[in-house]
Every structure is written in C-alpha cells, then in structure tokens.
Design an enzyme around this catalytic site. Structure first.
Site, PDB file in Angstrom:
ATOM      1  N   THR A 125      -2.590   1.702  -4.787  1.00 30.78           N
ATOM      2  CA  THR A 125      -2.993   2.927  -4.103  1.00 30.78           C
ATOM      3  C   THR A 125      -4.293   3.463  -4.688  1.00 30.78           C
ATOM      4  OG1 THR A 125      -2.318   5.206  -3.616  1.00 30.78           O
ATOM      5  CG2 THR A 125      -1.579   4.296  -5.697  1.00 30.78           C
ATOM      6  N   GLY A 126      -4.981   4.244  -3.893  1.00 31.65           N
ATOM      7  CA  GLY A 126      -6.185   4.920  -4.371  1.00 31.65           C
ATOM      8  C   GLY A 126      -5.884   6.253  -5.006  1.00 31.65           C
ATOM      9  N   ASP A 163      -1.780  -1.297   6.358  1.00 28.50           N
ATOM     10  CA  ASP A 163      -1.925  -0.810   7.733  1.00 28.50           C
ATOM     11  C   ASP A 163      -2.841  -1.668   8.597  1.00 28.50           C
ATOM     12  OD1 ASP A 163      -4.487  -0.202   6.927  1.00 28.50           O
ATOM     13  OD2 ASP A 163      -4.158   1.957   6.824  1.00 28.50           O
ATOM     14  N   ASP A 189      -6.790  -2.087   4.908  1.00 23.73           N
ATOM     15  CA  ASP A 189      -6.256  -3.136   4.051  1.00 23.73           C
ATOM     16  C   ASP A 189      -6.549  -4.545   4.564  1.00 23.73           C
ATOM     17  OD1 ASP A 189      -5.060  -1.221   2.342  1.00 23.73           O
ATOM     18  OD2 ASP A 189      -3.412  -1.003   3.757  1.00 23.73           O
ATOM     19  N   LYS A 192      -8.959  -3.876  -3.537  1.00 21.77           N
ATOM     20  CA  LYS A 192      -7.583  -4.323  -3.317  1.00 21.77           C
ATOM     21  C   LYS A 192      -7.475  -5.844  -3.266  1.00 21.77           C
ATOM     22  CE  LYS A 192      -5.878  -0.135  -1.046  1.00 21.77           C
ATOM     23  NZ  LYS A 192      -5.231   0.437   0.142  1.00 21.77           N
ATOM     24  N   ASP A 244       0.873  -1.166   0.000  1.00 20.29           N
ATOM     25  CA  ASP A 244       0.000   0.000   0.000  1.00 20.29           C
ATOM     26  C   ASP A 244       0.917   1.225   0.000  1.00 20.29           C
ATOM     27  OD1 ASP A 244      -2.461   1.477   0.364  1.00 20.29           O
ATOM     28  OD2 ASP A 244      -1.729   1.878   2.388  1.00 20.29           O
ATOM     29  N   LYS A 245       0.559   2.271  -0.739  1.00 17.53           N
ATOM     30  CA  LYS A 245       1.465   3.424  -0.858  1.00 17.53           C
ATOM     31  C   LYS A 245       1.461   4.303   0.385  1.00 17.53           C
ATOM     32  CE  LYS A 245       0.462   7.286  -3.039  1.00 17.53           C
ATOM     33  NZ  LYS A 245       0.829   8.360  -2.074  1.00 17.53           N
ATOM     34  N   THR A 246       0.290   4.860   0.700  1.00 21.58           N
ATOM     35  CA  THR A 246       0.202   5.885   1.742  1.00 21.58           C
ATOM     36  C   THR A 246       0.420   5.280   3.122  1.00 21.58           C
ATOM     37  OG1 THR A 246      -1.382   7.068   0.370  1.00 21.58           O
ATOM     38  CG2 THR A 246      -1.213   7.726   2.676  1.00 21.58           C
TER      39      THR A 246
END
Length: 645
Positions: free
Chosen positions: A487-488, A534, A538, A515, A334-336
C-alpha cells in the site's frame, strides 16, 4: 450436423449389414437375393464413405496443410485404406471386402464426434443461457409516458422503467426507486443486492419487489454481460500448457500409429496371413490409435472450468494464468479497495454514560449530512448501513480547520478533531480519552461529537476493512500461502490493517511505480506470486506477477491487465481461484493419462498380438473401444462440476 449425419449414416449402414455375407453367416440368416444384390454393400458403403467420411477427409487435409497430423488424419487413413481395399476386392482382386466394417466404422466415429460436440456444447451452455438473460423488450419512458420498445432500440441516456420481477434490459444507474436486485447470474452473489438512487445495475439481472427508473449507461457490446461473454470466450480459446502437451502427445501418437500400421501390415503378410486379414489389422490399428480422447481431454475441461468460474464471478481471461494459480505460494494484495472498502467508515463508537453508540452515530450523521468531506460522508454512510435515519439539521456551518456545527432537534452540536477540542478547551472524560488513544495506535482518525462544551462521543473513522477479507486471509493460510499487503499508506495505517487481518508481510508507503519491483523482489526468492489489484493503478504489478488478479467492481469487467477478473471484488474469490486451478489441473492430468494409457494398451491388441489366443478385434469393435475412451474422458471432465469453490 454430426447428429444428422449419424442418423443418416445408420440408415445407410443397415443395408450394408443386411446384405453382408459375413453378417449373414454370423447371425444365421439369408438376405433377399435379386440381380445386383451382391453389390448392395459396395453401393451403400461407397455412398456412406463420401457422405459420412467426407468430414474426416476434409479435416485430414486441414491437418496436413498445418503440418499437424492428428485424429482426422488417422481416421481418414483408416477409412481410405478400407474403402480402397474393399473396392479392389469388389472388382475382382482376391480377398474379403471390408464394406460392413467401413460403414460401421464411419457411423461409430460420427457418433463419437456427436457425443464430443454435445459435451462441449453442454459445458458452454451456461454461457449461452447468459445471452438469454437480457429481455427482448424494455419499457422506455418518454417524459412520464411508458412505451414498450425492442431492447435493440435503446440508446445511452434513455430512461427505462423496470417493474417488479422484470429483467433489467441494459446497464444503467438508478434515477429513482428502491428495490433489491438478484445479481447471482452475473456476480455469483446469492443474496439480492439493495439498490437505490445513484446505484449501478447490470443488464440481465432480475429486479425484486420495487419499481426502478434507470438511466441507460451501457447497451449491446458495452454491457457487463457482453464483457463477461467476451472474456469467457477468450479464455476458452486461449491455450494452456496442458493443451500444448496434449497436442504434442496426439502428434506423436499419430506417428506411432502410422509406423505401427506399416509394421502390422508387413508382419502379417510375411507370416502368410491373407491380404484381407492384414488390411483389417491395419485399419483397426489406425482406428483404435486415433487420439480422439486426447483431443477432447483438455478442451472439455477448459470449457467446464471457465464456465464454473464465470458462474462464481471468476472470469478467466488467460488460461495459463488459471493453470499457474495452483503453484502459488505468495499472494500480494493492494490494500485500498481490495482488502478495504476504499471508503471511510466508522469502525468504533465510544459514548459517555447515558448515551448509546447508535444515538451518538445518528446525531453525528445528522450534523455531517450536508458536509462534502470524505470523512463526513463516511459517517453518514455508516449510519445508513446500520439502519439509522439521520435527523433534520439546521444552521449547518463548516468551521475551517476545526470541523462543522449544526442544530439538531434544538441541540447545538459540533463535530471535529483535536483542533476543535483545543479551541473550545474541552477536557475529555477518561472513557473518551482512551478511545482517542486506541484510534491513534491503530492509525485511525478520531472525531469527537460535542454539545456546547461537553464531549458526548468519540467516533473512530478509517478505511474500513471488508468483512470478507478476514476469511480470505484465513483460507489462503490454510492453503499454505503467504499473504503480503502492499500500500501507499503510512506504515502505522498498514500495520494496523495487517495486524487485524493476520497478514504475514507488509510493504507500506509504496509508490504505484514501485509495486512491480516489490513483486520482482519476492519472485527472486523463488516464490510463485499472484497480485490482486484494481487493474488500473496496479496494471504493471498485475503484469509482473505470475498470476494477475484484477478486481472487476461489478459492472467494470473489461480489465485488461489481469489473467483473472473478480466480478464481485470479493477477496475470498482469490482462494477460490486456487481451488479451481488445482481441481482443473488434476482433471486434465487424469484425462491425459486415461487417453494416452488407453492407446498404449490398445495398439498391440489391435495389431493382433494376441491373435494366437483367438483375441482379434475388427475395425468396428476398435471404433467402439475408441469411442468408449472418449466417453469416459468426457464423463470424467463432467465430474469437475462437483468441485466446491
């Protein structure tokens, strides 16, 4: 318990050995004789059978009740056969008793169990040390009056004073003071972590040179330390595929040993051997085939690997997840908040000639200090992280849709985006125009610092990439693993991050509920997939992946969705998990081969196949060899500690 039983068993074995006719014959001495002295081996052997052997008999009953005969069953069969035969000989049945063999066998088996328990206890010792990290007392503040109280008396909302060098008594939030806290024992981070107002602190960590006033937010079972202990205990009790294999091997080995014992007894009696010799061979087969090493092979590796992981900030919730990590060939991030900080930061400052980048950032932070906007707070934090102190700003005013303005050291400054520039009709010099173009290509937000109608600097603001992410991606590539980012965010933003980090595949503009389907899509290509996220948004994706890796964020270790929790929220811990998985599995396989291979070679030797060449083992020697295999397995497992994560 096994230690005490061992030493008492030694005391009970000595008279049995001293008054044993065979031992006297071998060593060439004569023990004192008196009425009834011939019964000394029988008396002490019987006491030892019930004192030392009872633990094995009770274990065998449990195994039979569970219909899973194993090492306790074999040991019990051996000592019961030896005891019954020796008792019959003592009361007149022709033959040679096995009292000294029985006594030494029980004593050596107890020694083997003591070594095993001690090895496992040492492997778990680091966790026991964790429990000792929390101090017994704390300094609670009532108003400004300090009082020393037991930690058990603390309640959430209490304020405690943590003096320099003291351990923090409970999870909490810093109300006042600055210091650096050593969190290595919890997170594995070797460098002290700076703490100031509003920062979180963890129970059991050690305060540095500053004094802190901390508001208690977690006590007892609700602390991060308790969460770590709970997760590690859960991991050490969870079963792996290798453990299931070892259990099956132990079961079949028990069956093979019993069948071998029956064949051994029948064969020796048919070829004319004495009953004593035949029974001795049976007892030796049962002892030497005991799957003790098999029983230790996997649990000890599990205990050591989960402890190593915990020390490095890798909390294993599910053993099978760690075991599966060695087979991974794709990792989703996941990016953020995982590859990036999840917070805005200034990633580039471009200023006009005559002004340094630091001066521009200091002025921008001074103007933005009173703003509540997330980008403004990112500018302020960027300045703080670079050690730049914001100046006092006056007449602060937010301009809706344009930006903010304030007076700093008599200079009227404004900060804003393209709308502000158009409103003021400002023409940017080429150096600043190029900076805005670069930021736009990278999908970053460009903020311009203006004085009057003159542009001074352009600040490129973005969700800053963690410094650790570059190394994490590089190490995964070195391990032959495809790195995928999900990512969103908009595609331009995702592509910019992916390009900087060298990520192989990007899924952008993905909704949280999509996802899991993306992971399924990659799994259908035959890849073994891990998901790093996180653990909240997720969770479905973490559960869908072959291995779920949850970001723990320091004090939040109770993440239920992942197989592994990263306490430090450090993406570099992902390749460390794979390294630990491969090393752990390699050590399990080595131990299984050693334990099983030993038994394959030892059973024929114990049965007396080489008796024609004068090679005959008695039960005590068999017990020594069996214990030796256990010690070798234990030592091999300890070598796992040398793995560099």
């Amino acid at each position: 318990m096994f230690r005490d039983k061992f030493w008492w068993s030694v005391v009970l074995t000595l008279p049995t050995l001293i008054w044993s006719p065979m031992i006297q014959q071998w060593l060439g001495f004569h023990a004192p004789t008196f009425p009834g002295s011939r019964y000394i081996p029988a008396i002490f052997g019987t006491i030892l059978f019930f004192y030392g052997g009872m633990v094995f008999l009770q274990g065998a009953l449990r195994e039979m009740k569970d219909r899973l005969p194993g090492m306790m069953t074999l040991i019990s069969l051996a000592i019961v056969v030896a005891f019954g035969f020796s008792l019959a000989v003592t009361f007149g049945v022709p033959g040679m008793d096995l009292w000294w063999e029985l006594s030494t066998l029980i004593t050596i088996m107890i020694l083997g169990h003591w070594i095993e328990m001690r090895s496992i206890s040492q492997a778990q010792g680091a966790l026991k040390e964790l429990a000792k990290l929390v101090p017994d007392t704390a300094v609670r503040l009532v108003g400004e009056t300090p009082e020393e109280v037991p930690v058990s008396d603390l309640r959430e909302g209490d304020v405690v004073l943590v003096r320099p060098g003291s351990s923090i008594p409970a999870d909490g939030e810093v109300l006042d003071g600055t210091s650096a806290v050593n969190e290595a024992m919890i997170t594995g981070e070797s460098r002290p972590v700076a703490k100031k107002r509003s920062d979180k602190v963890i129970a059991g960590t050690v305060n540095g040179a500053g004094s802190l006033r901390v508001k208690v937010t977690g006590i007892g079972e609700r602390t991060a330390l308790a969460g770590i202990m709970r997760l590690v205990a859960q991991a050490q009790s969870s079963r792996s595929r290798a453990q299931a294999l070892a259990d099956r091997a132990a079961f079949f080995l028990t069956v093979i040993a019993v069948v071998s014992a029956v064949i051994t007894l029948t064969t020796w009696l048919l070829v004319g051997a004495t009953p004593a010799f035949a029974v001795e061979r049976v007892v030796t087969v049962l002892v030497i085939a005991c799957p003790h090493a098999l029983g230790l092979a996997i649990p000890l590796v599990i205990a050591i690997s989960t402890t190593l992981g915990a020390r490095a900030g890798l909390l294993v919730r599910n053993r099978r997840g760690l075991e599966e990590a060695r087979n991974l060939n794709a990792v989703f991030f996941d990016k953020t908040g995982t590859l990036t900080r999840g917070e805005f930061r200034v990633v580039e400052v471009t200023s006009v000639p005559g002004m340094s980048a630091d001066d521009a950032l200091r002025l921008a932070a001074s103007v933005e200090r009173d703003s509540e906007h997330t980008i403004a707070q990112g500018i302020v934090k960027s300045a703080e992280e670079r050690g730049l102190s914001a100046l006092r700003a006056e007449q602060f005013q937010a301009i809706p849709g344009q930006g903010v303005k304030a007076v700093v050291e008599g200079r009227s400054l404004m900060i804003g985006g393209p709308t502000l520039l158009r409103q003021l009709g400002i023409e940017l010099p080429p150096v600043l125009r190029d900076a805005i173009d670069r930021a736009t290509r990278r999908a970053q937000t460009a903020i311009t610092l203006v004085e009057g109608r003159v542009a001074l600097a352009v600040l490129a603001v973005a969700d800053a990439i963690r410094e650790e992410s570059h190394e994490a991606v590089q190490r995964l590539h070195e391990q032959g693993i495809e790195v995928i980012m999900m990512t969103g965010d908009a595609k331009a933003v995702a592509d910019a991050v992916a390009k900087e980090l060298g990520i192989d595949t990007v899924f952008a503009e993905v909704l949280p509920e999509q996802k899991a389907s993306k992971i399924e899509q990659v799994k259908r290509t035959g890849k073994r997939v891990a998901m790093v996220g996180d653990g909240v948004n997720d969770a479905p994706a973490l559960l869908t992946a072959d291995v779920g890796i949850a970001i723990g964020a320091g004090t939040d270790v109770a993440v239920e969705a992942g197989d592994v929790v990263l306490v430090r929220s450090d993406p570099r811990d992902v390749p460390r998990i794979i390294t630990l998985s491969k090393a752990t599995y390699r050590k399990m396989v080595q131990n299984l081969w050693w334990a099983a291979g030993y038994n394959i070679a030892a059973i024929p030797l114990a049965a007396g196949v080489f008796a024609t060449w004068g090679i005959v083992l008695n039960p005590a020697v068999g017990a020594i060899l069996m214990s030796l295999s256990t010690v070798v397995v234990a030592l091999n497992a300890q070598l796992l500690r040398r793995v560099e994560l």
